[in-house]
Enzyme design. Structure first.
Site, PDB file in Angstrom:
ATOM      1  N   SER A 230       0.823  -1.219   0.000  1.00 20.18           N
ATOM      2  CA  SER A 230       0.000   0.000   0.000  1.00 20.18           C
ATOM      3  C   SER A 230       0.853   1.263   0.000  1.00 20.18           C
ATOM      4  CB  SER A 230      -0.983   0.001   1.169  1.00 20.18           C
ATOM      5  OG  SER A 230      -0.345  -0.330   2.372  1.00 20.18           O
ATOM      6  N   HIS A 260      -2.429  -8.814   1.902  1.00 22.90           N
ATOM      7  CA  HIS A 260      -2.026  -7.584   2.627  1.00 22.90           C
ATOM      8  C   HIS A 260      -3.170  -7.230   3.584  1.00 22.90           C
ATOM      9  CE1 HIS A 260       0.060  -3.964   3.428  1.00 22.90           C
ATOM     10  NE2 HIS A 260      -0.239  -3.241   2.371  1.00 22.90           N
ATOM     11  N   HIS A 306       5.083 -13.421   7.463  1.00 24.12           N
ATOM     12  CA  HIS A 306       5.302 -12.016   7.093  1.00 24.12           C
ATOM     13  C   HIS A 306       6.489 -11.909   6.151  1.00 24.12           C
ATOM     14  CE1 HIS A 306       5.782  -7.646   7.477  1.00 24.12           C
ATOM     15  NE2 HIS A 306       4.496  -7.683   7.780  1.00 24.12           N
ATOM     16  N   ARG A 315       2.564  -5.838  17.265  1.00 21.86           N
ATOM     17  CA  ARG A 315       1.193  -5.314  17.195  1.00 21.86           C
ATOM     18  C   ARG A 315       0.205  -6.428  17.560  1.00 21.86           C
ATOM     19  NH1 ARG A 315       1.439  -3.286  11.171  1.00 21.86           N
ATOM     20  NH2 ARG A 315       2.258  -5.416  11.059  1.00 21.86           N
ATOM     21  N   ASP A 361      -2.672  -9.243  11.950  1.00 21.24           N
ATOM     22  CA  ASP A 361      -4.081  -9.578  11.704  1.00 21.24           C
ATOM     23  C   ASP A 361      -4.586 -10.766  12.515  1.00 21.24           C
ATOM     24  OD1 ASP A 361      -4.293  -7.552   9.823  1.00 21.24           O
ATOM     25  OD2 ASP A 361      -3.487  -8.832   8.252  1.00 21.24           O
TER      26      ASP A 361
HETATM   27  N1  CMX Z   1       0.493 -20.348   5.722  1.00 21.59           N
HETATM   28  C1  CMX Z   1       0.917 -21.206   4.789  1.00 21.59           C
HETATM   29  N2  CMX Z   1       1.936 -20.972   3.949  1.00 21.59           N
HETATM   30  C2  CMX Z   1       2.584 -19.825   4.118  1.00 21.59           C
HETATM   31  C3  CMX Z   1       2.240 -18.890   5.117  1.00 21.59           C
HETATM   32  C4  CMX Z   1       1.116 -19.170   5.931  1.00 21.59           C
HETATM   33  N3  CMX Z   1       0.664 -18.339   6.835  1.00 21.59           N
HETATM   34  N4  CMX Z   1       3.068 -17.836   5.027  1.00 21.59           N
HETATM   35  C5  CMX Z   1       3.923 -18.100   4.023  1.00 21.59           C
HETATM   36  N5  CMX Z   1       3.635 -19.288   3.483  1.00 21.59           N
HETATM   37  C6  CMX Z   1       4.232 -19.907   2.287  1.00 21.59           C
HETATM   38  C7  CMX Z   1       4.090 -18.951   1.125  1.00 21.59           C
HETATM   39  O1  CMX Z   1       2.785 -19.067   0.522  1.00 21.59           O
HETATM   40  C8  CMX Z   1       5.196 -19.416   0.214  1.00 21.59           C
HETATM   41  O2  CMX Z   1       4.754 -20.589  -0.450  1.00 21.59           O
HETATM   42  P1  CMX Z   1       5.158 -20.869  -1.980  1.00 21.59           P
HETATM   43  O3  CMX Z   1       6.635 -20.983  -1.986  1.00 21.59           O
HETATM   44  O4  CMX Z   1       4.415 -22.112  -2.316  1.00 21.59           O
HETATM   45  O5  CMX Z   1       4.680 -19.674  -2.760  1.00 21.59           O
HETATM   46  C9  CMX Z   1       6.275 -19.802   1.217  1.00 21.59           C
HETATM   47  O6  CMX Z   1       5.617 -20.031   2.459  1.00 21.59           O
HETATM   48  C10 CMX Z   1       7.337 -18.747   1.416  1.00 21.59           C
HETATM   49  O7  CMX Z   1       6.692 -17.527   1.759  1.00 21.59           O
HETATM   50  P2  CMX Z   1       7.415 -16.434   2.674  1.00 21.59           P
HETATM   51  O8  CMX Z   1       8.645 -15.992   1.963  1.00 21.59           O
HETATM   52  O9  CMX Z   1       7.556 -16.938   4.059  1.00 21.59           O
HETATM   53  O10 CMX Z   1       6.323 -15.298   2.730  1.00 21.59           O
HETATM   54  P3  CMX Z   1       6.040 -14.143   1.664  1.00 21.59           P
HETATM   55  O11 CMX Z   1       6.937 -13.020   1.967  1.00 21.59           O
HETATM   56  O12 CMX Z   1       6.024 -14.659   0.268  1.00 21.59           O
HETATM   57  O13 CMX Z   1       4.529 -13.758   2.009  1.00 21.59           O
HETATM   58  C11 CMX Z   1       2.711 -13.300   3.435  1.00 21.59           C
HETATM   59  C12 CMX Z   1       4.214 -13.104   3.201  1.00 21.59           C
HETATM   60  C13 CMX Z   1       2.250 -12.412   4.585  1.00 21.59           C
HETATM   61  C14 CMX Z   1       1.948 -12.877   2.157  1.00 21.59           C
HETATM   62  C15 CMX Z   1       2.466 -14.799   3.757  1.00 21.59           C
HETATM   63  O14 CMX Z   1       3.117 -15.139   4.952  1.00 21.59           O
HETATM   64  C16 CMX Z   1       0.993 -15.151   3.838  1.00 21.59           C
HETATM   65  O15 CMX Z   1       0.378 -15.434   2.798  1.00 21.59           O
HETATM   66  N6  CMX Z   1       0.407 -15.145   5.079  1.00 21.59           N
HETATM   67  C17 CMX Z   1      -1.010 -15.375   5.258  1.00 21.59           C
HETATM   68  C18 CMX Z   1      -1.782 -14.138   4.873  1.00 21.59           C
HETATM   69  C19 CMX Z   1      -1.579 -13.026   5.897  1.00 21.59           C
HETATM   70  O16 CMX Z   1      -1.675 -13.251   7.091  1.00 21.59           O
HETATM   71  N7  CMX Z   1      -1.307 -11.788   5.407  1.00 21.59           N
HETATM   72  C20 CMX Z   1      -1.209 -10.623   6.290  1.00 21.59           C
HETATM   73  C21 CMX Z   1       0.127  -9.955   6.242  1.00 21.59           C
HETATM   74  C22 CMX Z   1       0.142  -8.671   7.027  1.00 21.59           C
HETATM   75  C23 CMX Z   1       0.123  -7.494   6.068  1.00 21.59           C
HETATM   76  O17 CMX Z   1       1.116  -7.237   5.390  1.00 21.59           O
HETATM   77  O18 CMX Z   1      -0.890  -6.813   6.006  1.00 21.59           O
END
Ligand code: CMX
Length: 420
Positions: A230, A260, A306, A315, A361
């Protein structure tokens, strides 16, 4: 007063920046691997942002204050801190609150725009469209068209920023009431602070605790440095000297993505699914099995993981503390607490997520739900209200520092194959 404070500070910041550029302009601070270029530029240092920093092991630090040390401040105090680097004194705070109060009234055409939107529009779509429709109010656009000098851009962006932050709670509360077919909008209460007044206009719960929760929520989400979707989207759009109304809209559109800001709605949905599936609060064994099933179906565990953090998000800790102090015997909050014990070991064993810990979250939705704010597709609007303060601060500072238009270089696949 805020204007005068910034007018004193900005030449100092400009001078600092000049010195850094003169002395270290050619030094390398980051390199980029092919993998980073393909995978979302993770970890590439290529932006500056002074409002806040996020460290992997400590989380959010606003202008040198660890977020857990300032959970008692009002959101508008956080805004002042983000923007100026200092917490406001009593006079500075009341001056800022007065300025924000001046902008509480929403122009009539915004209501017409919202009324004309399909009933099933997502609240984030409504918020984004409402804000963008207000570009006609932009003082920055007006002054730019009159030929205002570059050195004054920040002043007009600040005026637009104050208008935006002032009007956002009124628009956001009205969207909530409209979407839930509640009777008339609730008028602002001039005696309340920014966050307390927003809680009042929602009309969900009149208790002091709900106002307290809303202030905490709006403070905690106010910024997360410059590279998140964002902030980065807004800063990029603003760098083209587009109006702050459109630039903020762009960032909020990014916040509306499920990876996000929309994750908070996904998160509560997940917790409620658990409660419905088990008709209450399951055992930790059942919870563990449930999480594994979800992961094995190729789905993420919302609220965990994250891009930057490698520790429980402070937080999240602040929300948990609030919940532990205010909530007893509530299935939804109890499931959130149990997930904190169950999910990190599961994610570690699963082995994919780099960060197995909860993010912001994971707990917030359960608290809002407890106080009666149950429409979880609205939660990202709360996040937006708060994050607007960080985004707007960053845009103002970037104009004050005369950061030029954003334009990184892209390469094609052939270049990657043949030039390395
Ligand atoms: N559950 C399952 N798998 C997860 C995971 C979770 N909570 N978090 C990461 N992973 C997976 C990713 O999908 C990725 O899988 P692939 O290699 O198959 O694509 C792998 O682990 C590596 O990811 P990462 O490098 O640890 O995380 P990213 O930086 O790519 O993504 C985030 C970060 C937040 C998008 C991810 O952890 C996620 O999808 N979390 C769940 C959604 C969430 O809670 N989002 C809120 C974030 C807060 C915000 O920024 O607002």
């Amino acid at each position: 007063m805020l204007q005068e404070t910034l007018a004193e500070k900005i030449p100092v910041w400009q001078n600092d920046l000049k010195q850094v550029l003169d002395q270290n302009g050619d030094k390398v601070i980051s390199s980029v691997t092919v993998s980073q270029a393909i995978k979302g530029m993770r970890g590439v240092k290529s932006l500056i942002c002074d409002t806040s920093t996020v460290s992997a092991d400590k989380g959010l630090i606003i202008r040198g204050h660890s977020i857990l040390d300032i959970t008692n401040i009002l959101p508008e105090e956080a805004f002042y801190l983000l923007l100026t680097g200092d917490l406001p004194n009593k006079n500075q705070l009341s001056d800022l609150q007065n300025q924000l109060n001046e902008h509480r009234t929403v122009p009539d055409y915004v209501w017409n725009v919202l009324d004309s939107m399909p009933k099933k529009s997502h609240p984030m779509t409504m918020l984004s469209i409402a804000i963008q429709s207000m570009r006609v109010e932009s003082i920055f656009v007006e002054k730019f068209n009159e030929g205002t000098p570059k050195k004054d851009y920040w002043k007009w962006v600040l005026e637009d920023g104050l208008k935006l932050i002032g009007v956002l709670p009124t628009i956001a509360a009205a969207i909530y009431r409209k979407q839930n077919q509640l009777s008339e909008k609730i008028d602002p209460d001039q005696n309340l602070d920014w966050g307390g007044n927003f809680a009042h206009m929602l009309g969900v719960n009149d208790s002091d605790d709900f106002k307290k929760l809303m202030r905490l929520y709006l403070m905690l989400h106010s910024d997360h440095e410059g590279g998140n979707v964002s902030a980065f989207s807004s800063l990029t759009v603003a760098s083209s000297l587009s109006s702050p109304f459109l630039a903020l809209g762009a960032g909020l559109n990014g916040l509306a993505g499920p990876l996000h800001g929309l994750a908070n709605q996904e998160c509560l949905k997940f917790v409620l699914e658990i409660r419905n599936h088990f008709s209450g609060n399951p055992s930790k064994e059942d919870l563990k099995e449930y999480c594994w099933k979800r992961l094995n179906n190729g789905r993420v565990i919302p609220g965990y993981g994250h891009a930057v953090l490698r520790c429980p998000d402070p937080r999240f800790t602040a929300f948990m503390d609030f919940g532990k102090n205010h909530i007893n015997n509530d299935d939804v909050f109890d499931i959130v607490k149990a997930l904190f014990d169950v999910v990190p070991p599961v994610l570690k064993e699963h082995g994919k997520a780099k960060n197995p810990w909860p993010n912001v979250d994971a707990a917030s939705g359960s608290l809002l739900y407890y106080y009666g704010l149950k429409e979880f597709n609205y939660y990202t609007v709360l996040f937006s209200l708060s994050r607007a303060m960080g985004i707007i601060s960053q845009i103002i500072i970037n104009r004050a520092l005369r950061i030029p238009i954003t334009r990184p270089k892209s390469v094609n696949m052939d270049w990657l194959k043949n030039n390395i």
